[in-house]
Design a protein around this motif. Structure first.
Motif, PDB file in Angstrom:
ATOM      1  N   PHE A 184      -0.052   3.425   0.901  1.00  0.00           N
ATOM      2  CA  PHE A 184      -0.550   2.060   1.025  1.00  0.00           C
ATOM      3  C   PHE A 184      -0.410   1.535   2.447  1.00  0.00           C
ATOM      4  O   PHE A 184      -1.131   0.633   2.850  1.00  0.00           O
ATOM      5  CB  PHE A 184       0.160   1.139   0.025  1.00  0.00           C
ATOM      6  CG  PHE A 184      -0.322   1.335  -1.383  1.00  0.00           C
ATOM      7  CD1 PHE A 184      -1.541   0.834  -1.795  1.00  0.00           C
ATOM      8  CD2 PHE A 184       0.435   2.030  -2.299  1.00  0.00           C
ATOM      9  CE1 PHE A 184      -2.008   1.024  -3.077  1.00  0.00           C
ATOM     10  CE2 PHE A 184      -0.012   2.225  -3.592  1.00  0.00           C
ATOM     11  CZ  PHE A 184      -1.231   1.724  -3.982  1.00  0.00           C
ATOM     12  N   LEU A 185       0.489   2.116   3.219  1.00  0.00           N
ATOM     13  CA  LEU A 185       0.639   1.697   4.619  1.00  0.00           C
ATOM     14  C   LEU A 185      -0.466   2.261   5.508  1.00  0.00           C
ATOM     15  O   LEU A 185      -0.780   1.692   6.552  1.00  0.00           O
ATOM     16  CB  LEU A 185       2.012   2.114   5.157  1.00  0.00           C
ATOM     17  CG  LEU A 185       3.201   1.385   4.526  1.00  0.00           C
ATOM     18  CD1 LEU A 185       4.511   1.979   5.031  1.00  0.00           C
ATOM     19  CD2 LEU A 185       3.140  -0.104   4.806  1.00  0.00           C
ATOM     20  N   THR A 186      -1.051   3.390   5.102  1.00  0.00           N
ATOM     21  CA  THR A 186      -2.110   3.991   5.905  1.00  0.00           C
ATOM     22  C   THR A 186      -3.509   3.700   5.355  1.00  0.00           C
ATOM     23  O   THR A 186      -4.489   3.823   6.081  1.00  0.00           O
ATOM     24  CB  THR A 186      -1.937   5.520   6.013  1.00  0.00           C
ATOM     25  OG1 THR A 186      -2.008   6.100   4.709  1.00  0.00           O
ATOM     26  CG2 THR A 186      -0.613   5.869   6.657  1.00  0.00           C
ATOM     27  N   ALA A 187      -3.595   3.314   4.097  1.00  0.00           N
ATOM     28  CA  ALA A 187      -4.904   3.047   3.478  1.00  0.00           C
ATOM     29  C   ALA A 187      -5.432   1.686   3.941  1.00  0.00           C
ATOM     30  O   ALA A 187      -4.680   0.715   4.047  1.00  0.00           O
ATOM     31  CB  ALA A 187      -4.785   3.064   1.962  1.00  0.00           C
ATOM     32  N   ASN A 188      -6.701   1.637   4.202  1.00  0.00           N
ATOM     33  CA  ASN A 188      -7.368   0.394   4.550  1.00  0.00           C
ATOM     34  C   ASN A 188      -7.396  -0.489   3.297  1.00  0.00           C
ATOM     35  O   ASN A 188      -7.743  -0.011   2.223  1.00  0.00           O
ATOM     36  CB  ASN A 188      -8.785   0.721   5.021  1.00  0.00           C
ATOM     37  CG  ASN A 188      -9.539  -0.481   5.500  1.00  0.00           C
ATOM     38  OD1 ASN A 188      -9.409  -1.580   4.976  1.00  0.00           O
ATOM     39  ND2 ASN A 188     -10.356  -0.269   6.509  1.00  0.00           N
ATOM     40  N   PRO A 189      -7.044  -1.779   3.401  1.00  0.00           N
ATOM     41  CA  PRO A 189      -7.111  -2.648   2.223  1.00  0.00           C
ATOM     42  C   PRO A 189      -8.493  -2.644   1.553  1.00  0.00           C
ATOM     43  O   PRO A 189      -8.588  -2.758   0.329  1.00  0.00           O
ATOM     44  CB  PRO A 189      -6.768  -4.037   2.783  1.00  0.00           C
ATOM     45  CG  PRO A 189      -5.907  -3.746   3.964  1.00  0.00           C
ATOM     46  CD  PRO A 189      -6.474  -2.477   4.559  1.00  0.00           C
ATOM     47  N   ALA A 190      -9.557  -2.490   2.329  1.00  0.00           N
ATOM     48  CA  ALA A 190     -10.900  -2.422   1.751  1.00  0.00           C
ATOM     49  C   ALA A 190     -11.030  -1.200   0.843  1.00  0.00           C
ATOM     50  O   ALA A 190     -11.722  -1.262  -0.182  1.00  0.00           O
ATOM     51  CB  ALA A 190     -11.955  -2.378   2.846  1.00  0.00           C
ATOM     52  N   LYS A 206       3.282  -4.123  -4.304  1.00  0.00           N
ATOM     53  CA  LYS A 206       4.620  -4.056  -4.889  1.00  0.00           C
ATOM     54  C   LYS A 206       5.482  -3.206  -3.964  1.00  0.00           C
ATOM     55  O   LYS A 206       5.314  -1.994  -3.884  1.00  0.00           O
ATOM     56  CB  LYS A 206       4.586  -3.452  -6.286  1.00  0.00           C
ATOM     57  CG  LYS A 206       5.953  -3.409  -6.930  1.00  0.00           C
ATOM     58  CD  LYS A 206       5.924  -2.805  -8.301  1.00  0.00           C
ATOM     59  CE  LYS A 206       7.344  -2.710  -8.829  1.00  0.00           C
ATOM     60  NZ  LYS A 206       7.455  -1.703  -9.848  1.00  0.00           N
ATOM     61  N   VAL A 207       6.421  -3.860  -3.284  1.00  0.00           N
ATOM     62  CA  VAL A 207       7.265  -3.187  -2.304  1.00  0.00           C
ATOM     63  C   VAL A 207       8.603  -2.833  -2.954  1.00  0.00           C
ATOM     64  O   VAL A 207       9.225  -3.662  -3.615  1.00  0.00           O
ATOM     65  CB  VAL A 207       7.507  -4.089  -1.074  1.00  0.00           C
ATOM     66  CG1 VAL A 207       8.420  -3.418  -0.079  1.00  0.00           C
ATOM     67  CG2 VAL A 207       6.175  -4.462  -0.429  1.00  0.00           C
ATOM     68  N   ASN A 208       9.031  -1.590  -2.752  1.00  0.00           N
ATOM     69  CA  ASN A 208      10.350  -1.149  -3.176  1.00  0.00           C
ATOM     70  C   ASN A 208      11.321  -1.582  -2.081  1.00  0.00           C
ATOM     71  O   ASN A 208      11.323  -1.030  -0.984  1.00  0.00           O
ATOM     72  CB  ASN A 208      10.363   0.368  -3.368  1.00  0.00           C
ATOM     73  CG  ASN A 208      11.700   0.889  -3.824  1.00  0.00           C
ATOM     74  OD1 ASN A 208      12.747   0.318  -3.533  1.00  0.00           O
ATOM     75  ND2 ASN A 208      11.658   1.993  -4.548  1.00  0.00           N
ATOM     76  N   LEU A 209      12.142  -2.579  -2.369  1.00  0.00           N
ATOM     77  CA  LEU A 209      13.030  -3.136  -1.354  1.00  0.00           C
ATOM     78  C   LEU A 209      14.145  -2.181  -0.964  1.00  0.00           C
ATOM     79  O   LEU A 209      14.754  -2.338   0.093  1.00  0.00           O
ATOM     80  CB  LEU A 209      13.612  -4.463  -1.837  1.00  0.00           C
ATOM     81  CG  LEU A 209      12.574  -5.574  -2.048  1.00  0.00           C
ATOM     82  CD1 LEU A 209      13.236  -6.828  -2.592  1.00  0.00           C
ATOM     83  CD2 LEU A 209      11.818  -5.872  -0.772  1.00  0.00           C
ATOM     84  N   GLN A 210      14.403  -1.175  -1.796  1.00  0.00           N
ATOM     85  CA  GLN A 210      15.455  -0.216  -1.476  1.00  0.00           C
ATOM     86  C   GLN A 210      15.079   0.673  -0.289  1.00  0.00           C
ATOM     87  O   GLN A 210      15.903   0.952   0.566  1.00  0.00           O
ATOM     88  CB  GLN A 210      15.767   0.662  -2.698  1.00  0.00           C
ATOM     89  CG  GLN A 210      16.237  -0.110  -3.908  1.00  0.00           C
ATOM     90  CD  GLN A 210      17.498  -0.911  -3.647  1.00  0.00           C
ATOM     91  OE1 GLN A 210      18.417  -0.425  -3.018  1.00  0.00           O
ATOM     92  NE2 GLN A 210      17.524  -2.152  -4.104  1.00  0.00           N
ATOM     93  N   THR A 250       9.116   1.249   0.734  1.00  0.00           N
ATOM     94  CA  THR A 250       7.818   1.838   0.417  1.00  0.00           C
ATOM     95  C   THR A 250       7.023   0.903  -0.497  1.00  0.00           C
ATOM     96  O   THR A 250       7.591   0.027  -1.149  1.00  0.00           O
ATOM     97  CB  THR A 250       7.978   3.202  -0.282  1.00  0.00           C
ATOM     98  OG1 THR A 250       8.704   3.015  -1.500  1.00  0.00           O
ATOM     99  CG2 THR A 250       8.692   4.190   0.608  1.00  0.00           C
ATOM    100  N   ILE A 251       5.734   1.107  -0.520  1.00  0.00           N
ATOM    101  CA  ILE A 251       4.862   0.335  -1.406  1.00  0.00           C
ATOM    102  C   ILE A 251       4.498   1.239  -2.574  1.00  0.00           C
ATOM    103  O   ILE A 251       3.933   2.317  -2.387  1.00  0.00           O
ATOM    104  CB  ILE A 251       3.607  -0.149  -0.666  1.00  0.00           C
ATOM    105  CG1 ILE A 251       4.014  -1.070   0.488  1.00  0.00           C
ATOM    106  CG2 ILE A 251       2.666  -0.875  -1.622  1.00  0.00           C
ATOM    107  CD1 ILE A 251       2.881  -1.476   1.400  1.00  0.00           C
ATOM    108  N   ASP A 252       4.843   0.791  -3.781  1.00  0.00           N
ATOM    109  CA  ASP A 252       4.635   1.591  -4.983  1.00  0.00           C
ATOM    110  C   ASP A 252       3.229   1.446  -5.571  1.00  0.00           C
ATOM    111  O   ASP A 252       2.686   2.396  -6.124  1.00  0.00           O
ATOM    112  CB  ASP A 252       5.653   1.213  -6.061  1.00  0.00           C
ATOM    113  CG  ASP A 252       7.082   1.505  -5.636  1.00  0.00           C
ATOM    114  OD1 ASP A 252       7.291   2.469  -4.875  1.00  0.00           O
ATOM    115  OD2 ASP A 252       7.981   0.758  -6.064  1.00  0.00           O
ATOM    116  N   SER A 253       2.661   0.244  -5.478  1.00  0.00           N
ATOM    117  CA  SER A 253       1.355  -0.005  -6.075  1.00  0.00           C
ATOM    118  C   SER A 253       0.795  -1.304  -5.507  1.00  0.00           C
ATOM    119  O   SER A 253       1.467  -2.010  -4.760  1.00  0.00           O
ATOM    120  CB  SER A 253       1.464  -0.108  -7.601  1.00  0.00           C
ATOM    121  OG  SER A 253       2.294  -1.199  -7.970  1.00  0.00           O
ATOM    122  N   ALA A 254      -0.438  -1.585  -5.882  1.00  0.00           N
ATOM    123  CA  ALA A 254      -1.074  -2.836  -5.478  1.00  0.00           C
ATOM    124  C   ALA A 254      -1.783  -3.426  -6.689  1.00  0.00           C
ATOM    125  O   ALA A 254      -2.318  -2.694  -7.521  1.00  0.00           O
ATOM    126  CB  ALA A 254      -2.078  -2.601  -4.354  1.00  0.00           C
TER     127      ALA A 254
END
Length: 85
Positions: free
Chosen positions: A54-60, A11-15, A18-22
């Motif tokens: 969420f930009l630095t965390a590995n998707p795994a 979930k990307v904050n378009l403003q 940033t990524i708020d959650s997944a």
């Protein structure tokens, strides 16, 4: 039961970009019994390791967090029920 990922949406904050959650889609099926689970688990920023985004965390790692949340959410909990007559 082997739990597989069938979706990972951020979930990307378009403003501010940033990524708020997944949301992590999880699915598992037991071949012998036919039992299955199909769940969508929300991973919040607060669920990530300290200092991670969420930009630095590995998707795994995000998937691992979701699987742990699924296990906690579906664990049988001892409950005390009181019946009144």
């Amino acid at each position: 039961m082997d739990i597989q990922v069938n979706g990972l949406d951020y979930k990307v904050n378009l403003q501010d970009g940033t990524i708020d959650s997944a949301k992590v889609g999880l699915y598992g099926r037991d071949e012998t019994s036919g039992d299955y689970v199909n769940a969508e688990i929300k991973v919040e920023k607060s669920d990530l390791a300290e200092g991670a985004t969420f930009l630095t965390a590995n998707p795994a790692d995000v998937v691992t967090i979701a699987k742990k949340k699924l296990a906690a959410d579906t664990a049988v909990k001892d409950t005390t029920t009181t019946q009144t007559h």
